[in-house]
Design an enzyme around this catalytic site. Structure first.
Site, mmCIF file in Angstrom:
data_model
loop_
_atom_site.group_PDB
_atom_site.id
_atom_site.type_symbol
_atom_site.label_atom_id
_atom_site.label_comp_id
_atom_site.label_asym_id
_atom_site.label_seq_id
_atom_site.Cartn_x
_atom_site.Cartn_y
_atom_site.Cartn_z
ATOM 1 N N LYS A 65 36.704 27.267 37.624
ATOM 2 C CA LYS A 65 37.108 28.965 37.781
ATOM 3 C C LYS A 65 37.408 29.029 39.105
ATOM 4 O O LYS A 65 37.369 30.429 39.299
ATOM 5 C CB LYS A 65 35.671 29.503 37.419
ATOM 6 C CG LYS A 65 35.387 29.616 36.101
ATOM 7 C CD LYS A 65 34.075 30.360 36.051
ATOM 8 C CE LYS A 65 32.751 29.926 35.295
ATOM 9 N NZ LYS A 65 31.587 31.138 35.479
ATOM 10 N N LYS B 265 35.504 28.516 41.622
ATOM 11 C CA LYS B 265 34.377 28.887 42.132
ATOM 12 C C LYS B 265 33.318 27.816 42.740
ATOM 13 O O LYS B 265 32.952 26.747 42.013
ATOM 14 C CB LYS B 265 33.188 29.614 41.183
ATOM 15 C CG LYS B 265 33.435 31.236 41.119
ATOM 16 C CD LYS B 265 32.508 31.699 40.415
ATOM 17 C CE LYS B 265 32.613 33.262 40.375
ATOM 18 N NZ LYS B 265 31.472 34.056 40.021
HETATM 19 N N1 C2G Z 1 26.373 40.953 37.220
HETATM 20 C C1 C2G Z 1 25.955 42.459 37.022
HETATM 21 N N2 C2G Z 1 25.736 42.886 38.398
HETATM 22 C C2 C2G Z 1 26.189 42.413 39.606
HETATM 23 C C3 C2G Z 1 26.668 41.075 39.699
HETATM 24 C C4 C2G Z 1 26.782 40.400 38.390
HETATM 25 O O1 C2G Z 1 25.717 42.717 36.065
HETATM 26 N N3 C2G Z 1 25.993 43.337 40.587
HETATM 27 C C5 C2G Z 1 26.552 40.266 35.908
HETATM 28 C C6 C2G Z 1 28.105 39.968 35.974
HETATM 29 O O2 C2G Z 1 28.834 40.809 35.335
HETATM 30 C C7 C2G Z 1 27.760 38.703 34.609
HETATM 31 C C8 C2G Z 1 26.498 38.185 34.944
HETATM 32 O O3 C2G Z 1 25.861 39.136 35.906
HETATM 33 O O4 C2G Z 1 27.707 39.156 33.429
HETATM 34 C C9 C2G Z 1 26.676 36.572 35.872
HETATM 35 O O5 C2G Z 1 27.560 36.895 37.036
HETATM 36 P P1 C2G Z 1 28.171 35.762 37.480
HETATM 37 O O6 C2G Z 1 27.254 34.702 37.881
HETATM 38 O O7 C2G Z 1 29.336 36.058 38.533
HETATM 39 O O8 C2G Z 1 29.015 35.125 36.370
HETATM 40 P P2 C2G Z 1 30.399 34.652 36.209
HETATM 41 O O9 C2G Z 1 31.063 33.711 37.431
HETATM 42 O O10 C2G Z 1 31.379 35.733 36.263
HETATM 43 O O11 C2G Z 1 30.560 33.664 34.822
HETATM 44 O O12 C2G Z 1 32.179 32.402 30.836
HETATM 45 C C10 C2G Z 1 31.937 33.491 31.461
HETATM 46 C C11 C2G Z 1 31.465 33.270 33.011
HETATM 47 O O13 C2G Z 1 30.522 32.164 33.072
HETATM 48 C C12 C2G Z 1 30.683 34.383 33.794
#
Ligand code: C2G
Length: 153
Positions: free
Chosen positions: A45, A47
């Site tokens: 990704k 990341k």
């Molecule tokens: N999130 C949120 N508010 C924030 C930060 C994050 O609601 N201020 C939510 C994101 O929208 C997501 C979840 O927390 O639904 C986890 O965020 P991340 O760890 O950034 O996930 P990501 O890397 O986007 O992975 O297959 C889908 C991916 O695995 C999503």
């Protein structure tokens, strides 16, 4: 019939935005399943996480709103996860709006409002800024703090 909800995420440097999302999920269903992205999958990704997968999975598992943690290793696994875990609802933050509509053939799909003004990206940026302060400036700052502490004694 008890309802099962599933989400996926990296959950690196776990913060209140992650917590609010998991709490929301527990209010929407009886059983919460969370796919935590592995380090290898995250590299795909683009990341690089600060906290390794094992620790991120342990942290999410310890959250009282979460019933089961599974590793997220590929984009494709969601269809079989929904079937295997008898999922009724797939939910994720609005930053993924529309990306998982294909799951609607199997379950309800919901995109949830994110928590404002907190993100792992911002936390990392602040850490990077702090770590980029030249050593001599940091030592000078600590000297001043030490003098202040002595003056206030
Ligand atoms: N999130 C949120 N508010 C924030 C930060 C994050 O609601 N201020 C939510 C994101 O929208 C997501 C979840 O927390 O639904 C986890 O965020 P991340 O760890 O950034 O996930 P990501 O890397 O986007 O992975 O297959 C889908 C991916 O695995 C999503």
């Amino acid at each position: 019939m008890p309802k099962t909800i599933i989400t996926y995420g990296t959950f690196d440097m776990f913060h209140v935005g992650h917590l609010n999302l998991l709490r929301r999920l527990s209010e929407m269903a009886d059983r919460v399943v969370v796919g935590v992205s592995t380090d290898e999958f995250n590299l795909g990704k683009g990341k690089k996480t600060l906290i390794p997968y094992e620790q991120r999975a342990q942290i999410v598992e310890a959250i009282k709103y979460v019933d089961l943690v599974i590793p997220e290793e590929s984009w494709e696994q969601k269809l079989s996860d929904v079937k295997d875990h008898g999922v009724d609802i797939f939910a994720i933050g609005k930053d993924w709006e529309g990306k998982f509509d294909f799951l609607e053939e199997l379950c309800e799909v919901q995109y949830l409002t994110r928590t404002q003004s907190i993100s792992t990206t911002d936390l990392k940026r602040s850490l990077k800024r702090f770590l980029s302060i030249p050593q001599e400036d940091l030592s000078r700052a600590f000297e001043v703090l030490e003098m202040l502490r002595r003056d206030l004694e």
